[in-house]
Scaffold this motif. Sequence first.
Motif, PDB file in Angstrom:
ATOM      1  N   ARG A 250      -1.279  20.511 -14.213  1.00  0.00           N
ATOM      2  CA  ARG A 250       0.178  20.422 -14.231  1.00  0.00           C
ATOM      3  C   ARG A 250       0.669  20.510 -15.669  1.00  0.00           C
ATOM      4  O   ARG A 250       0.084  19.893 -16.569  1.00  0.00           O
ATOM      5  N   ALA A 251       1.726  21.273 -15.875  1.00  0.00           N
ATOM      6  CA  ALA A 251       2.354  21.392 -17.195  1.00  0.00           C
ATOM      7  C   ALA A 251       3.767  20.823 -17.114  1.00  0.00           C
ATOM      8  O   ALA A 251       4.454  21.000 -16.100  1.00  0.00           O
ATOM      9  N   VAL A 252       4.193  20.147 -18.185  1.00  0.00           N
ATOM     10  CA  VAL A 252       5.521  19.527 -18.220  1.00  0.00           C
ATOM     11  C   VAL A 252       6.223  19.929 -19.507  1.00  0.00           C
ATOM     12  O   VAL A 252       5.714  19.687 -20.607  1.00  0.00           O
ATOM     13  N   LEU A 253       7.388  20.536 -19.362  1.00  0.00           N
ATOM     14  CA  LEU A 253       8.246  20.896 -20.483  1.00  0.00           C
ATOM     15  C   LEU A 253       9.498  20.035 -20.441  1.00  0.00           C
ATOM     16  O   LEU A 253      10.234  20.063 -19.450  1.00  0.00           O
ATOM     17  N   GLU A 254       9.741  19.252 -21.490  1.00  0.00           N
ATOM     18  CA  GLU A 254      11.012  18.548 -21.624  1.00  0.00           C
ATOM     19  C   GLU A 254      11.947  19.495 -22.376  1.00  0.00           C
ATOM     20  O   GLU A 254      11.919  19.582 -23.603  1.00  0.00           O
ATOM     21  N   TYR A 255      12.756  20.223 -21.615  1.00  0.00           N
ATOM     22  CA  TYR A 255      13.450  21.372 -22.200  1.00  0.00           C
ATOM     23  C   TYR A 255      14.519  21.013 -23.226  1.00  0.00           C
ATOM     24  O   TYR A 255      14.720  21.776 -24.178  1.00  0.00           O
ATOM     25  N   PRO A 256      15.248  19.866 -23.132  1.00  0.00           N
ATOM     26  CA  PRO A 256      16.245  19.614 -24.178  1.00  0.00           C
ATOM     27  C   PRO A 256      15.627  19.295 -25.544  1.00  0.00           C
ATOM     28  O   PRO A 256      16.274  19.485 -26.569  1.00  0.00           O
TER      29      PRO A 256
ATOM     30  N   ARG B 289       9.652  19.592 -26.001  1.00  0.00           N
ATOM     31  CA  ARG B 289       8.365  18.895 -25.976  1.00  0.00           C
ATOM     32  C   ARG B 289       7.575  19.369 -24.764  1.00  0.00           C
ATOM     33  O   ARG B 289       8.112  19.501 -23.663  1.00  0.00           O
ATOM     34  N   LEU B 290       6.275  19.607 -24.990  1.00  0.00           N
ATOM     35  CA  LEU B 290       5.447  20.263 -23.973  1.00  0.00           C
ATOM     36  C   LEU B 290       4.116  19.523 -23.831  1.00  0.00           C
ATOM     37  O   LEU B 290       3.505  19.119 -24.820  1.00  0.00           O
TER      38      LEU B 290
ATOM     39  N   LEU C 288       9.462  26.961 -24.328  1.00  0.00           N
ATOM     40  CA  LEU C 288       9.458  27.678 -23.052  1.00  0.00           C
ATOM     41  C   LEU C 288       8.473  28.843 -23.101  1.00  0.00           C
ATOM     42  O   LEU C 288       7.718  29.072 -22.149  1.00  0.00           O
ATOM     43  N   THR C 289       8.477  29.563 -24.211  1.00  0.00           N
ATOM     44  CA  THR C 289       7.522  30.667 -24.366  1.00  0.00           C
ATOM     45  C   THR C 289       6.091  30.156 -24.350  1.00  0.00           C
ATOM     46  O   THR C 289       5.203  30.769 -23.731  1.00  0.00           O
ATOM     47  N   ALA C 290       5.847  29.019 -25.018  1.00  0.00           N
ATOM     48  CA  ALA C 290       4.503  28.441 -25.021  1.00  0.00           C
ATOM     49  C   ALA C 290       4.079  28.056 -23.605  1.00  0.00           C
ATOM     50  O   ALA C 290       2.912  28.231 -23.218  1.00  0.00           O
ATOM     51  N   LEU C 291       5.023  27.536 -22.821  1.00  0.00           N
ATOM     52  CA  LEU C 291       4.716  27.186 -21.436  1.00  0.00           C
ATOM     53  C   LEU C 291       4.363  28.427 -20.629  1.00  0.00           C
ATOM     54  O   LEU C 291       3.331  28.468 -19.935  1.00  0.00           O
TER      55      LEU C 291
ATOM     56  N   ARG D  23       3.529  17.260 -27.088  1.00  0.00           N
ATOM     57  CA  ARG D  23       3.788  17.741 -28.448  1.00  0.00           C
ATOM     58  C   ARG D  23       5.097  18.517 -28.487  1.00  0.00           C
ATOM     59  O   ARG D  23       5.494  19.151 -27.503  1.00  0.00           O
ATOM     60  N   ARG D  24       5.758  18.425 -29.613  1.00  0.00           N
ATOM     61  CA  ARG D  24       6.976  19.205 -29.795  1.00  0.00           C
ATOM     62  C   ARG D  24       6.599  20.581 -30.307  1.00  0.00           C
ATOM     63  O   ARG D  24       5.791  20.723 -31.223  1.00  0.00           O
ATOM     64  N   VAL D  25       7.201  21.588 -29.697  1.00  0.00           N
ATOM     65  CA  VAL D  25       6.979  22.973 -30.123  1.00  0.00           C
ATOM     66  C   VAL D  25       8.245  23.426 -30.835  1.00  0.00           C
ATOM     67  O   VAL D  25       9.252  23.716 -30.186  1.00  0.00           O
ATOM     68  N   PRO D  26       8.252  23.452 -32.164  1.00  0.00           N
ATOM     69  CA  PRO D  26       9.489  23.763 -32.886  1.00  0.00           C
ATOM     70  C   PRO D  26       9.862  25.233 -32.764  1.00  0.00           C
ATOM     71  O   PRO D  26       9.008  26.095 -32.521  1.00  0.00           O
ATOM     72  N   GLY D  27      11.139  25.484 -32.925  1.00  0.00           N
ATOM     73  CA  GLY D  27      11.610  26.861 -32.954  1.00  0.00           C
ATOM     74  C   GLY D  27      12.525  27.197 -31.794  1.00  0.00           C
ATOM     75  O   GLY D  27      12.094  27.206 -30.650  1.00  0.00           O
TER      76      GLY D  27
END
Length: 392
Positions: free
Chosen positions: A270-276, A279-280, A138-141, A289-293
Motif C-alpha cells: 500500500r502506498a500513501v500520499l498526503e497530497y497537501p 509527503r509519501l 504525485l509523480t513519485a507515487l 518522507r516529504r518529496v519536495p518540488g
Amino acid sequence: MNGHTPPTRVAVIGANGHGRWHRRVIAPLHAAGRLRLVALVDVRPVEDEPAAPVPPGVGVFTEHQAMLAAAQPEVVVICTPPHTHLPIARDALAAGADLLLEKPPVLSLAEHEELTRALAATGRVAQVGFQALGSAALTALTDALAAGRVGTVTGIATVAAWQRPDAYYVRSPWAGKRTLDGRPVLDGALANPLAHAVMQCLAVAEVLGGASPWPTAIEVERYRVRPIEVEDTAVLRVRFRAGPPVLAAVTLAAEEFVAGEVVVTGTTGRAVLEYPTDRLRLPGDVVTRRVPGRRGLLENLLAHRADPDGVPLIAPLACTAPFTALLDALRAAPEPRLLDGDLVADVGEGGDRVRHLRGIADVLRRTAERGALPSELAVPWATPVYRAELAG
C-alpha cells in the motif's frame, strides 16, 4: 525573460477571497519581471494583502468586461464563484487571453463542452486550478506504481477530514448552496474544498490506465450537520470502464484533522500520499518522507505560452472532464441527510463555532480501507446509497 520580450500581461478576476492567494503567487513573479500584473477585478473593494501589495499602475475594476477592454491582459486568472466561470471565461477568451481557471472549472459536461469549443475557436488555452497535480510527490507515487511497488492495483481511495466554522457558510451568497438564482452552484465538500482529493485519485487512475479514466457509474452517500443544501460529509465510489474503482471519503465536520491522503492498495502493498503536504510513504519505507518540488500552475502556463510544444500544461481543461462528469452525476443526487442530536458536538461560539460529527474520521478510514460505503459497513446513521449510471 530576455530584454526584447515584454512580460506577459496578467489580470485577476475575483481579487478578494481566494484571489488573495493568487495575488501572493503573482507578486514575486511581477517583481522579478516574469509577468506584469495589469488589473484586479472584484465586485467589492479590493482588500489589502500585506504579502502582495498592489503595484503602482495596476488598474482596479468592478466589472470584468471593462477591464478586458482597458487593460488587454494576455493571461486572466478567474477566481470567481464556480457558477460564474463560463461566461467570464468566454469573455476573456474572446478578448484574446489564456486562462488560469479556478476549480471546479465548470459545473456540468455541457458547460465543459462549451468551454472546450470556445478554446478551440479562439486558439487559447486554459489551465485549471488543481495545483496539487504539479506535485513531485504525485509523480513519485505514480512512478512507483508503474514500477510495481504495490503489485497489481486493486483500489484507489482518498480520506480527508477538515473543519469549517459557521462563518464559512455565510462567506458569500453561494456558500453551502446547491443552486443560486436557478443556476447550479454545488458548493459541497466534493465539488469545492475537497475536490483536490478526488482529482488526485483520478490522476492516479489515469496514469494506471494510460488514458483519461472515464467514470461509468457512481455510488454516493451524502450528509450534512447544518441546514445547508449540499454535503459537508460524503463517501463517493466511482467505477470506470476498466481498472480499479476510486473511493473518496471526505468531511468538513471532523473531530480530528486529516490533511488529505491518497491511498493506493495493491496485491503486494500500500502506498500513501498526503497530497497537501507532498509527503509519501511507499511499501518498505520506514517513515513517511516529504518529496519536495511543486511546479506552479501560473508559471507553467507562462512557460507553455512561450513553448507550447515543449512544455505541456499541468492541468489542462481536457484532463478535468472526468471530474466534471462526476459533478454532473451528483447534481441529480437527493438532498444530503441532516445529522444532528447526539451525533454532533459543537465547539466554539458565533461564527467560530465548529460542528463535529462524532467518530467520522474513523468511519471514513474504514470506508477507504474496505472500499465500502457507510451503509455497507452498517454505520447506524447511514442513509441508503444513491446510484447513477454515467453516459459516455
